[in-house]
Design a protein around this motif. Structure first.
Motif, PDB file in Angstrom:
ATOM      1  N   CYS A 104       0.831  -1.209   0.000  1.00 42.73           N
ATOM      2  CA  CYS A 104       0.000   0.000   0.000  1.00 42.73           C
ATOM      3  C   CYS A 104       0.859   1.251   0.000  1.00 42.73           C
ATOM      4  O   CYS A 104       1.959   1.264   0.550  1.00 42.73           O
ATOM      5  N   LYS A 105       0.317   2.301  -0.577  1.00 41.60           N
ATOM      6  CA  LYS A 105       0.946   3.611  -0.451  1.00 41.60           C
ATOM      7  C   LYS A 105      -0.133   4.641  -0.119  1.00 41.60           C
ATOM      8  O   LYS A 105      -1.278   4.515  -0.561  1.00 41.60           O
ATOM      9  N   PRO A 106       0.195   5.638   0.666  1.00 39.32           N
ATOM     10  CA  PRO A 106      -0.795   6.657   1.021  1.00 39.32           C
ATOM     11  C   PRO A 106      -1.088   7.576  -0.159  1.00 39.32           C
ATOM     12  O   PRO A 106      -0.215   7.823  -0.997  1.00 39.32           O
ATOM     13  N   ALA A 107      -2.303   8.098  -0.191  1.00 43.71           N
ATOM     14  CA  ALA A 107      -2.683   8.992  -1.280  1.00 43.71           C
ATOM     15  C   ALA A 107      -1.911  10.305  -1.229  1.00 43.71           C
ATOM     16  O   ALA A 107      -1.593  10.882  -2.263  1.00 43.71           O
ATOM     17  N   THR A 108      -1.608  10.771  -0.010  1.00 41.65           N
ATOM     18  CA  THR A 108      -0.939  12.058   0.155  1.00 41.65           C
ATOM     19  C   THR A 108      -0.001  12.017   1.366  1.00 41.65           C
ATOM     20  O   THR A 108       0.001  11.054   2.137  1.00 41.65           O
ATOM     21  N   LYS A 109       0.724  13.113   1.557  1.00 43.48           N
ATOM     22  CA  LYS A 109       1.586  13.258   2.733  1.00 43.48           C
ATOM     23  C   LYS A 109       0.767  13.491   4.001  1.00 43.48           C
ATOM     24  O   LYS A 109       1.308  13.453   5.111  1.00 43.48           O
ATOM     25  N   HIS A 110      -0.533  13.746   3.838  1.00 42.43           N
ATOM     26  CA  HIS A 110      -1.389  14.061   4.977  1.00 42.43           C
ATOM     27  C   HIS A 110      -2.121  12.834   5.524  1.00 42.43           C
ATOM     28  O   HIS A 110      -2.887  12.957   6.478  1.00 42.43           O
ATOM     29  N   TRP A 111      -1.901  11.693   4.912  1.00 50.30           N
ATOM     30  CA  TRP A 111      -2.647  10.485   5.300  1.00 50.30           C
ATOM     31  C   TRP A 111      -2.555  10.198   6.798  1.00 50.30           C
ATOM     32  O   TRP A 111      -3.571  10.015   7.478  1.00 50.30           O
ATOM     33  N   LEU A 112      -1.362  10.173   7.338  1.00 51.48           N
ATOM     34  CA  LEU A 112      -1.174   9.789   8.734  1.00 51.48           C
ATOM     35  C   LEU A 112      -1.823  10.807   9.675  1.00 51.48           C
ATOM     36  O   LEU A 112      -2.429  10.435  10.681  1.00 51.48           O
ATOM     37  N   VAL A 113      -1.705  12.087   9.352  1.00 54.98           N
ATOM     38  CA  VAL A 113      -2.339  13.123  10.162  1.00 54.98           C
ATOM     39  C   VAL A 113      -3.857  12.990  10.105  1.00 54.98           C
ATOM     40  O   VAL A 113      -4.553  13.120  11.115  1.00 54.98           O
ATOM     41  N   GLU A 114      -4.387  12.744   8.900  1.00 52.71           N
ATOM     42  CA  GLU A 114      -5.837  12.588   8.743  1.00 52.71           C
ATOM     43  C   GLU A 114      -6.361  11.458   9.616  1.00 52.71           C
ATOM     44  O   GLU A 114      -7.359  11.610  10.332  1.00 52.71           O
ATOM     45  N   MET A 115      -5.700  10.302   9.550  1.00 46.51           N
ATOM     46  CA  MET A 115      -6.149   9.149  10.335  1.00 46.51           C
ATOM     47  C   MET A 115      -5.984   9.405  11.835  1.00 46.51           C
ATOM     48  O   MET A 115      -6.895   9.151  12.631  1.00 46.51           O
ATOM     49  N   ALA A 116      -4.832   9.932  12.232  1.00 46.66           N
ATOM     50  CA  ALA A 116      -4.550  10.143  13.655  1.00 46.66           C
ATOM     51  C   ALA A 116      -5.480  11.177  14.273  1.00 46.66           C
ATOM     52  O   ALA A 116      -5.822  11.085  15.458  1.00 46.66           O
ATOM     53  N   SER A 117      -5.895  12.164  13.472  1.00 49.00           N
ATOM     54  CA  SER A 117      -6.731  13.236  14.020  1.00 49.00           C
ATOM     55  C   SER A 117      -8.133  12.760  14.377  1.00 49.00           C
ATOM     56  O   SER A 117      -8.883  13.477  15.044  1.00 49.00           O
ATOM     57  N   GLN A 118      -8.500  11.555  13.956  1.00 54.61           N
ATOM     58  CA  GLN A 118      -9.827  11.021  14.281  1.00 54.61           C
ATOM     59  C   GLN A 118      -9.876  10.404  15.684  1.00 54.61           C
ATOM     60  O   GLN A 118     -10.954  10.152  16.216  1.00 54.61           O
ATOM     61  N   PHE A 119      -8.714  10.141  16.257  1.00 56.29           N
ATOM     62  CA  PHE A 119      -8.694   9.621  17.626  1.00 56.29           C
ATOM     63  C   PHE A 119      -9.133  10.711  18.602  1.00 56.29           C
ATOM     64  O   PHE A 119      -8.865  11.895  18.404  1.00 56.29           O
ATOM     65  N   SER A 120      -9.793  10.278  19.678  1.00 53.06           N
ATOM     66  CA  SER A 120     -10.167  11.199  20.749  1.00 53.06           C
ATOM     67  C   SER A 120     -10.274  10.391  22.033  1.00 53.06           C
ATOM     68  O   SER A 120      -9.960   9.197  22.063  1.00 53.06           O
ATOM     69  N   SER A 121     -10.725  11.035  23.089  1.00 52.71           N
ATOM     70  CA  SER A 121     -10.865  10.320  24.356  1.00 52.71           C
ATOM     71  C   SER A 121     -11.881   9.199  24.258  1.00 52.71           C
ATOM     72  O   SER A 121     -11.787   8.192  24.966  1.00 52.71           O
ATOM     73  N   GLN A 122     -12.850   9.340  23.345  1.00 50.54           N
ATOM     74  CA  GLN A 122     -13.879   8.305  23.160  1.00 50.54           C
ATOM     75  C   GLN A 122     -13.579   7.406  21.959  1.00 50.54           C
ATOM     76  O   GLN A 122     -13.856   6.209  22.010  1.00 50.54           O
ATOM     77  N   LYS A 123     -13.038   7.975  20.905  1.00 49.45           N
ATOM     78  CA  LYS A 123     -12.824   7.226  19.666  1.00 49.45           C
ATOM     79  C   LYS A 123     -11.472   6.512  19.706  1.00 49.45           C
ATOM     80  O   LYS A 123     -10.419   7.136  19.604  1.00 49.45           O
ATOM     81  N   GLU A 124     -11.526   5.200  19.835  1.00 45.78           N
ATOM     82  CA  GLU A 124     -10.319   4.384  19.932  1.00 45.78           C
ATOM     83  C   GLU A 124     -10.080   3.531  18.693  1.00 45.78           C
ATOM     84  O   GLU A 124      -9.086   2.816  18.619  1.00 45.78           O
ATOM     85  N   LEU A 125     -10.981   3.610  17.720  1.00 45.89           N
ATOM     86  CA  LEU A 125     -10.863   2.782  16.522  1.00 45.89           C
ATOM     87  C   LEU A 125     -11.260   3.625  15.317  1.00 45.89           C
ATOM     88  O   LEU A 125     -12.331   4.241  15.316  1.00 45.89           O
ATOM     89  N   VAL A 126     -10.394   3.668  14.307  1.00 40.94           N
ATOM     90  CA  VAL A 126     -10.617   4.511  13.132  1.00 40.94           C
ATOM     91  C   VAL A 126     -10.636   3.646  11.875  1.00 40.94           C
ATOM     92  O   VAL A 126      -9.689   2.895  11.610  1.00 40.94           O
TER      93      VAL A 126
END
Length: 364
Positions: free
Chosen positions: A133-155
């Motif tokens: 696999c390759k990411p679509a952009t340089k922002h892939w990891l930030v996009e995925m990581a930014s979905q985590f929160s105190s409640q959201k543990e699975l993205v």
């Protein structure tokens, strides 16, 4: 009139599913929000993937996330996979290597290899992808990581396939788009049931609190969808569907390889929770009966009413799956939606029939 009533009921069930899919088809993708980007560990398990690692590691290394490490797991490869990993690790201190040796208890088990990689991770938030696999952009990891929160543990992310010439590639991308539409829609409806290891994130605390893969450790596949099916809830699951967050994988290049892949997926799906198996099975059966009914209904009734019922169903399919395809950047599939659906149904039926019980295959 009985046949018409039965056919109408089948179409009504079909339409119910497409209304469910509208949860994703008309989902408003949030604006970029990178205020919180926790440190993450990117985990890639590779078996005989020297060429893909050589090509794709630069894409992972250039991600613009401010604080991440890469855990590369060499799962007893017979090629130069470990050499490639070590070469990159010499130049990039953010890379950690886990070299897995085969052992008698966990022979060729990807889940065992992933477990060792997760234990090596320094960060609580884990993102997973595959070596091809390759990411679509340089922002892939930030996009995925930014979905985590105190409640959201699975993205849940979208793992697309590269577009190439040929009908096989079209079928693979259609099936991938349809599956993603389903699992994103179910998640938005509060019933998350699966994700794909090509683009998936969860916390180590969620992993350890639920004993990792132990309940299905002897099943060759399912490190992604079975883990999600077992641990995802309406409260702890988020989706990430901005185009910048996609990953792209190399698709199978022969019908035999693709069919074998689908056989493994079907075997794994048998272990889903009963409610998920019921809903997914009913969707397939209703679609199958719709096309059977479409083929025979005009022999028994004047064309006007059956045509109206069929037209409503196809229109709803085009509206929902068409919008979903646009969100997932698979626009070229839209004109062929009914034909691709019918072809996939026939293929799935053949796979169901031929998928006799067998020993669990090794992951590669």
């Amino acid at each position: 009139m009985l046949l018409l009533y039965v056919f109408g009921t089948i179409v009504l069930i079909n339409c119910g599913y497409y209304l469910l899919f509208s949860k994703f088809a008309f989902y408003t993708i949030p604006e970029k929000s990178f205020q919180e980007t926790p440190p993450v560990s990117l985990i890639i398990c590779a078996k005989n993937e020297a060429k893909n690692l050589q090509e794709h590691l630069p894409f992972w290394l250039e991600q613009n996330h401010p604080d991440f490490e890469i855990i590369l797991i060499n799962d007893a490869s017979a090629d130069e996979t470990l050499d490639v990993m070590e070469d990159f690790a010499l130049k990039h201190p953010s890379i950690k290597i886990v070299n897995v040796q085969n052992n008698e208890a966990f022979w060729a088990s990807k889940k065992y290899a992933l477990t060792l990689g997760i234990k090596k991770a320094s960060n609580k938030h884990l993102i997973f992808t595959d070596a091809d696999c390759k990411p679509a952009t340089k922002h892939w990891l930030v996009e995925m990581a930014s979905q985590f929160s105190s409640q959201k543990e699975l993205v849940l992310g979208y793992g697309a396939y590269d577009k190439t010439n040929g009908f096989l590639n079209t079928c693979i991308r259609y099936e991938t788009m349809l599956t993603a539409t389903q699992y994103f829609s179910y998640a938005l409806a509060g019933m998350p049931y699966m994700g794909v290891g090509r683009n998936l994130g969860y916390t180590s605390s969620l992993y350890y609190a639920n004993n990792g893969f132990i309940s299905h450790i002897k099943v060759a596949s399912g490190d992604d969808d079975l883990f999600v099916n077992e641990n995802a809830t309406s409260k702890n699951t988020a989706i990430c569907v901005r185009e910048e967050s996609f990953t792209y994988s190399i698709p199978k290049n022969t019908w035999k390889k693709w069919i074998n892949q689908k056989k493994r997926h079907i075997t794994t799906s048998k272990l889903y929770k009963p409610k998920h198996k019921l809903l997914l099975g009913l969707f397939y059966v209703a679609n199958l009966l719709f096309w059977v009914g479409t083929a025979v209904i005009f022999f028994f009734y004047s064309w006007e009413i059956p045509a109206l019922i069929i037209g409503i169903r196809l229109l709803l399919q085009y509206v929902t799956l068409g919008n979903a395809a646009k969100k997932l950047k698979e626009n070229d599939l839209i004109p062929m939606l009914p034909f691709l659906e019918l072809f996939l149904i026939c293929m799935q039926m053949c796979i169901f029939i031929s998928n006799r019980p067998s020993k669990n295959p090794r992951w590669k």
